[in-house]
Design an enzyme around this catalytic site. Structure first.
Site, PDB file in Angstrom:
ATOM      1  N   ASP A  81       0.810  -1.210   0.000  1.00  0.00           N
ATOM      2  CA  ASP A  81       0.000   0.000   0.000  1.00  0.00           C
ATOM      3  C   ASP A  81       0.847   1.265   0.000  1.00  0.00           C
ATOM      4  OD1 ASP A  81      -2.038  -1.854   0.252  1.00  0.00           O
ATOM      5  OD2 ASP A  81      -3.198  -0.607   1.622  1.00  0.00           O
ATOM      6  N   CYS A 122       1.222  -8.158   5.283  1.00  0.00           N
ATOM      7  CA  CYS A 122       0.853  -6.763   5.069  1.00  0.00           C
ATOM      8  C   CYS A 122      -0.640  -6.546   4.857  1.00  0.00           C
ATOM      9  CB  CYS A 122       1.699  -6.175   3.953  1.00  0.00           C
ATOM     10  SG  CYS A 122       3.404  -5.887   4.505  1.00  0.00           S
ATOM     11  N   LYS A 124      -3.502  -6.077   3.008  1.00  0.00           N
ATOM     12  CA  LYS A 124      -4.660  -6.812   2.509  1.00  0.00           C
ATOM     13  C   LYS A 124      -4.455  -8.317   2.526  1.00  0.00           C
ATOM     14  CE  LYS A 124      -6.327  -2.860   1.914  1.00  0.00           C
ATOM     15  NZ  LYS A 124      -5.096  -2.204   2.367  1.00  0.00           N
ATOM     16  N   CYS A 195       5.453  -2.296   8.168  1.00  0.00           N
ATOM     17  CA  CYS A 195       5.848  -0.972   8.665  1.00  0.00           C
ATOM     18  C   CYS A 195       5.634  -0.849  10.168  1.00  0.00           C
ATOM     19  CB  CYS A 195       5.098   0.112   7.909  1.00  0.00           C
ATOM     20  SG  CYS A 195       5.588   0.220   6.171  1.00  0.00           S
ATOM     21  N   SER A 517      -4.881   5.219   5.556  1.00  0.00           N
ATOM     22  CA  SER A 517      -3.798   4.330   5.938  1.00  0.00           C
ATOM     23  C   SER A 517      -3.778   4.205   7.452  1.00  0.00           C
ATOM     24  CB  SER A 517      -2.466   4.909   5.450  1.00  0.00           C
ATOM     25  OG  SER A 517      -1.389   4.319   6.126  1.00  0.00           O
TER      26      SER A 517
END
Length: 616
Positions: A81, A122, A124, A195, A517
């Site tokens: 993303d 991550c 999705k 992240c 996000s």
């Protein structure tokens, strides 16, 4: 007694052809009596959260084989993303969730696998695999790739922690020199892993612990740390045991739908609210509930959000706390332990690793644990060396963060706020609700009234913000970016980051039928339902209107008389085929995205497909 599903393609004379093909994959005579375990990996070189997963599927496979099963690995797609952000690539992110769910279903059912290991990480990928596991309802366990280490940079003689969002904000800040931006860019994302803040990927991986589908530490032990290897090995052993319990002992308690009940969804959203998780988790939990056949709705999320305190604040809500710090404080099991002591958890529910959550907490919650190995596990620390290699370091903190008064994780008496980190707002502009991450909103703007600035796309909003057309007191409305209207429900991280870079993070609000996000902070309200493309009132907002936001009372109101809104709706409907479409927006939408848009629903139902639209 249920029969092994794999016998469909491995047993009997008529399956000689299928067995011949199985033999071509390496299976031997003795393997046809064993459970066949599918490993859904998601390795890709495009995504830092997945770049280290290449060999981890085979690590699990060897453990499955040692435990008496047959392992067969396949791969799914994975969209980053962050890389897809801010351009047309983001249109594909949410639709990829459905593709991932479908691809797992296709592979598992086509090859009659008996059980499933989901190696996700991550944004999705974890939700897509979760939807598939609940859809298939065969024994399943999740093990994620793990979080990235937080970045570090020396800034004005002080070392500060960084993440992806810092790079975005500083890049848009004209007061930052090119050299400063370059230093942050090179330091923000130092290792493999998802992240480092409480963004969507880490939020979802943490929620699998609360749902009971993953092992303790799944959401918080770093991708680079040697301790994470044990999660993969244990997952391999555990899934074989689960398969045997179901198929050989008729123990249906190991099935995903037996574990992930209505009460388990309550546990998940309770954790989500307490830790200030990403607003995207709401979207994904609603979609997962639909797959599980569980009637869990926005109303349930609203109910829970009103009574659960915020016990943990992580970036982007605060700048200097990342997932590695949550792990040091005892990880998700520690937060669940505090929730249980507050009487807010269904601790009687089963998990893939323990008979009940209460039993798991007695061992894994550092505030009640007695096993030194558990304390050592939660001391796993960042290595501080840039790397793309899993399990590459074994550094440990000298001591745990056990401070429940002022530490990273708080008890209820010392909560950051007595209301949680997510809230559902309702009003005439969002009759079916919208979501705000209150953990990232300064309390000074929990009530806010502002002048509307309307944009028909994220791109137009970015142009307006960077062009200094937005001033303090404005409410930026970005519409036709919902699941159907985008299509694909883009994340709005760039608009919110640019507002912060302009010094407007506490002076403006942003409202959208798109989403945000997990890295978003500020007064950012998304998932407005119904979306504009489905006739939602956000499509009737006009430049200069006033919107009233009242988080404490869970209210959002377009200050326009009802008769005026009725007249605007009539005028919109009179446009015929041009009604409920963005004016002047030039956007190329592929056939794949058009197919997605034709079936998808608004965010209040998780943005899932409604196949009744094509049933005859």
């Amino acid at each position: 007694m249920p029969q092994y599903r794999s016998r469909t393609s491995t047993a009997g004379r008529n399956m000689a052809g299928a067995r011949a093909l199985w033999r071509a994959t390496g299976m031997k005579d003795g393997d046809f009596e064993k459970p066949i375990i599918a490993i859904a990996n998601s390795f890709t070189q495009f995504v830092p959260g997945h770049v280290h997963l290449k060999d981890l599927g085979q690590l699990v496979a060897r453990e499955i084989e040692a435990a008496g099963g047959v392992a067969k690995e396949f791969n799914t797609i994975a969209v980053d993303d962050g890389i897809a952000m801010g351009h047309a690539g983001m249109l594909y992110s949410l639709p990829s969730r459905e593709l991932i769910a479908d691809s797992v279903e296709y592979m598992v059912n086509a090859h009659t696998a008996d059980a499933l290991v989901c190696i996700s990480n991550c944004d999705k990928i974890t939700p897509g695999m979760l939807m598939a596991a609940l859809r298939l309802n065969i024994p399943a366990i999740f093990v994620s790739g793990g979080p990235m280490e937080a970045g570090k940079v020396k800034w004005e003689a002080k070392v500060i922690s960084l993440d992806l969002v810092d790079a975005m904000v500083k890049a848009a800040d004209s007061s930052c020199s090119d050299a400063e931006v370059d230093a942050i860019e090179r330091s923000a994302c130092p290792t493999c892993g998802s992240c480092s803040g409480m963004f969507t990927a880490n939020s979802m991986n943490c929620l699998t612990e609360a749902l009971g589908l993953s092992l303790p530490g799944n959401g918080t032990v770093l991708a680079t740390h040697a301790d994470r290897e044990q999660l993969f090995l244990r997952a391999g052993r555990t899934i074989v045991d689960m398969a045997r319990r179901y198929y050989e002992k008729d123990d249906a308690s190991v099935l995903p739908r037996s574990i992930v009940t209505f009460q388990a969804f309550e546990n998940a959203i309770t954790l989500d609210v307490a830790m200030g998780g990403s607003t995207n988790t709401v979207l994904h939990l609603l979609a997962a509930a639909r797959e599980a056949g569980v009637d869990f709705t926005m109303a349930d999320i609203d109910r829970i959000s009103r009574k659960v305190p915020c016990l943990c604040k992580v970036a982007p809500a605060v700048a200097d706390v990342h997932i590695e710090d949550v792990h040091r404080a005892g990880g998700i099991m520690a937060i669940l332990g505090e929730l249980n002591r507050a009487g807010l958890l269904h601790a009687e529910l089963p998990t893939v690793h323990s008979k009940t959550m209460a039993e798991a907490l007695s061992r894994w919650d550092v505030m009640q644990a007695h096993d030194n190995a558990v304390f050592e596990f939660y001391k796993a620390a960042p290595g501080g060396v840039p790397t793309q290699v899993a399990f590459s370091q074994n550094r440990r903190w000298k001591e745990l963060d056990m401070d429940r008064s002022h530490g990273v994780i708080r008890d209820r008496a010392n909560a950051f706020t007595q209301e949680g980190g997510l809230a559902v707002l309702y009003g005439n502009i969002a009759e079916k609700g919208c979501i705000v991450k209150t953990a990232g909103v300064d309390e000074s703007i929990w009530t806010f009234t502002g002048r509307v600035r309307v944009f028909e796309s994220q791109e137009a909003a970015v142009e307006g913000i960077l062009g200094d057309r937005i001033v303090a007191g404005d409410i930026v409305v970005i519409r036709y970016e919902g699941p159907k209207g985008g299509p694909g429900m883009q994340e709005m991280l760039y608009p919110t980051s640019y507002l912060k870079s302009k010094g407007l993070g506490k002076e403006c609000a942003l409202l959208t039928d798109g989403r945000f996000s997990g890295g978003t902070s500020g007064l950012s309200i998304g998932h407005v339902s119904p979306e504009a493309a489905c006739g939602g009132a956000i499509g009737l907002v006009e430049e200069g209107d006033s919107i009233e936001i009242d988080i404490p009372n869970r209210r959002i109101h377009l200050a326009v008389p009802d008769e005026v809104l009725t007249a605007r709706r009539a005028a919109m409907n009179a446009k015929g085929h041009k009604a409920w479409k963005p004016e002047g927006r030039q956007r190329v939408v592929s056939a794949a995205l058009q197919a997605y848009a034709a079936l998808t629903t608004s965010a209040d139902t998780g943005g899932v497909r409604d196949v009744t639209q094509v049933q005859r």
